[in-house]
Scaffold this motif. Structure first.
Motif, PDB file in Angstrom:
ATOM      1  N   SER A   1      14.898  -5.469   2.597  1.00 14.78           N
ATOM      2  CA  SER A   1      14.035  -4.305   2.830  1.00 14.78           C
ATOM      3  C   SER A   1      12.622  -4.560   2.320  1.00 14.78           C
ATOM      4  O   SER A   1      11.642  -4.091   2.921  1.00 14.78           O
ATOM      5  CB  SER A   1      14.622  -3.059   2.163  1.00 14.78           C
ATOM      6  OG  SER A   1      14.787  -3.264   0.772  1.00 14.78           O
TER       7      SER A   1
ATOM      8  N   LYS B   1      10.807  -6.640   4.893  1.00 19.49           N
ATOM      9  CA  LYS B   1      10.421  -5.821   6.039  1.00 19.49           C
ATOM     10  C   LYS B   1       9.222  -4.937   5.715  1.00 19.49           C
ATOM     11  O   LYS B   1       8.308  -4.779   6.534  1.00 19.49           O
ATOM     12  CB  LYS B   1      11.607  -4.961   6.478  1.00 19.49           C
ATOM     13  CG  LYS B   1      12.737  -5.751   7.128  1.00 19.49           C
ATOM     14  CD  LYS B   1      13.842  -4.815   7.609  1.00 19.49           C
ATOM     15  CE  LYS B   1      14.932  -5.568   8.343  1.00 19.49           C
ATOM     16  NZ  LYS B   1      16.007  -4.679   8.844  1.00 19.49           N
ATOM     17  N   GLU B   2       9.218  -4.346   4.514  1.00 23.40           N
ATOM     18  CA  GLU B   2       8.107  -3.487   4.123  1.00 23.40           C
ATOM     19  C   GLU B   2       6.819  -4.273   4.025  1.00 23.40           C
ATOM     20  O   GLU B   2       5.744  -3.799   4.434  1.00 23.40           O
ATOM     21  CB  GLU B   2       8.432  -2.811   2.786  1.00 23.40           C
ATOM     22  CG  GLU B   2       9.520  -1.758   2.868  1.00 23.40           C
ATOM     23  CD  GLU B   2      10.015  -1.321   1.517  1.00 23.40           C
ATOM     24  OE1 GLU B   2       9.447  -1.795   0.487  1.00 23.40           O
ATOM     25  OE2 GLU B   2      10.941  -0.507   1.437  1.00 23.40           O
TER      26      GLU B   2
ATOM     27  N   THR C   1       5.553  -5.010   7.528  1.00 21.89           N
ATOM     28  CA  THR C   1       4.996  -3.801   8.139  1.00 21.89           C
ATOM     29  C   THR C   1       3.586  -3.516   7.620  1.00 21.89           C
ATOM     30  O   THR C   1       2.674  -3.188   8.382  1.00 21.89           O
ATOM     31  CB  THR C   1       5.902  -2.594   7.857  1.00 21.89           C
ATOM     32  OG1 THR C   1       7.194  -2.835   8.420  1.00 21.89           O
ATOM     33  CG2 THR C   1       5.320  -1.327   8.471  1.00 21.89           C
ATOM     34  N   SER C   2       3.391  -3.641   6.312  1.00 17.59           N
ATOM     35  CA  SER C   2       2.074  -3.369   5.711  1.00 17.59           C
ATOM     36  C   SER C   2       1.035  -4.372   6.184  1.00 17.59           C
ATOM     37  O   SER C   2      -0.143  -4.027   6.348  1.00 17.59           O
ATOM     38  CB  SER C   2       2.170  -3.384   4.194  1.00 17.59           C
ATOM     39  OG  SER C   2       2.567  -4.675   3.726  1.00 17.59           O
TER      40      SER C   2
ATOM     41  N   ASN D   1       0.970  -5.780   9.102  1.00 11.15           N
ATOM     42  CA  ASN D   1       0.692  -5.577  10.534  1.00 11.15           C
ATOM     43  C   ASN D   1      -0.111  -4.308  10.812  1.00 11.15           C
ATOM     44  O   ASN D   1      -0.436  -4.024  11.970  1.00 11.15           O
ATOM     45  CB  ASN D   1       1.997  -5.548  11.307  1.00 11.15           C
ATOM     46  CG  ASN D   1       2.681  -6.895  11.341  1.00 11.15           C
ATOM     47  OD1 ASN D   1       2.018  -7.937  11.269  1.00 11.15           O
ATOM     48  ND2 ASN D   1       4.002  -6.899  11.434  1.00 11.15           N
ATOM     49  N   ARG D   2      -0.387  -3.521   9.777  1.00 10.30           N
ATOM     50  CA  ARG D   2      -1.120  -2.286   9.995  1.00 10.30           C
ATOM     51  C   ARG D   2      -2.615  -2.568  10.188  1.00 10.30           C
ATOM     52  O   ARG D   2      -3.156  -3.477   9.624  1.00 10.30           O
ATOM     53  CB  ARG D   2      -0.927  -1.336   8.794  1.00 10.30           C
ATOM     54  CG  ARG D   2       0.462  -0.723   8.758  1.00 10.30           C
ATOM     55  CD  ARG D   2       0.653   0.102   7.511  1.00 10.30           C
ATOM     56  NE  ARG D   2       1.972   0.704   7.478  1.00 10.30           N
ATOM     57  CZ  ARG D   2       2.492   1.330   6.430  1.00 10.30           C
ATOM     58  NH1 ARG D   2       1.796   1.429   5.320  1.00 10.30           N
ATOM     59  NH2 ARG D   2       3.698   1.860   6.467  1.00 10.30           N
TER      60      ARG D   2
END
Length: 229
Positions: free
Chosen positions: A218, A221-222, A225-226, A228-229
């Protein structure tokens, strides 16, 4: 009833014919009584193929959002998850882990089979990640035997984000039962829970041959995600 129809008359025969899963260690599966299947988690379809190769029904814990969708799509999703033995749990609140534990224990108290993914989420890249200790607490409180399972190549059939699976064979390896009776009564000791979890992950790593990374999936993944923002 829905589970039986989905497995034996609807999806089961088709999936087994098309994907022809090979199986190792079937003799390690208990024929009766409560049992916990602890597996690696490479793809969404892990929870589809495992029930197809077991003689008895198996339940999995799934996030409640899968059961609350709207419209035709939501109805079909709910129907699918119920048909594959999924049980809804709320994993958003502060008491989420307790809800998961109690739901799992209720399944085991009835002498049924429960499937758990110690990593807590699907692997983002095919590697194996650190296990979460909730599975260890469930093992000690239920006293159920633990069968480690390695799913093989399921991420190649249906990677994350893909809606239509690729046709190729997958494998399922059932390891020998793991005995944690020596820790009975110590479910409140976090060091014991970590020791049990690590032992399970070691066995899963040995069976699957995956590269092991000692962080939570997790977290990976987090971070992705951060970035790709």
């Amino acid at each position: 009833m829905l589970y039986w129809f989905a497995k034996n008359l609807i999806a089961g025969p088709l999936l087994l014919t098309v994907f022809r899963p090979w199986i190792v260690g079937r003799e390690n599966i208990p024929k009766n009584g409560a049992v916990i299947f602890a597996g690696n988690h490479l793809s969404f379809i892990d929870s589809v193929f495992l029930p197809l190769v077991l003689d008895r029904p198996i339940s999995f814990l799934a996030k409640s959002e899968y059961f609350t969708g709207k419209g035709i799509k939501g109805w079909l999703t709910k129907l699918f998850f119920k048909g594959t033995g999924m049980l809804p749990i709320d994993r958003t609140g502060g008491k989420a882990s307790e809800a998961s534990l109690n739901t799992g224990l209720s399944v085991l108290s009835r002498g049924e089979q429960l499937g758990i993914y110690p990593e807590g989420t699907r692997s983002p890249d095919g590697k194996m990640y650190r296990g979460r200790t909730g599975v260890a607490r469930m093992i000690l409180e239920s006293g159920a035997p633990v069968i480690p399972i390695a799913m093989v190549d399921t991420e190649k059939v249906m990677p994350a984000g893909r809606r239509i699976p690729k046709v190729r064979r997958i494998g399922i390896i059932f390891g020998e039962p793991l005995d944690f009776s020596r820790f009975q009564g110590l479910e409140g000791d976090r060091f014991v829970l970590r020791s049990i979890t690590d032992e399970i992950m070691y066995e899963l790593n040995r069976l699957s041959g995956q590269e092991y990374v000692d962080v939570y999936a997790s977290s990976v993944k987090e971070k992705a995600t951060s970035q790709n923002r």
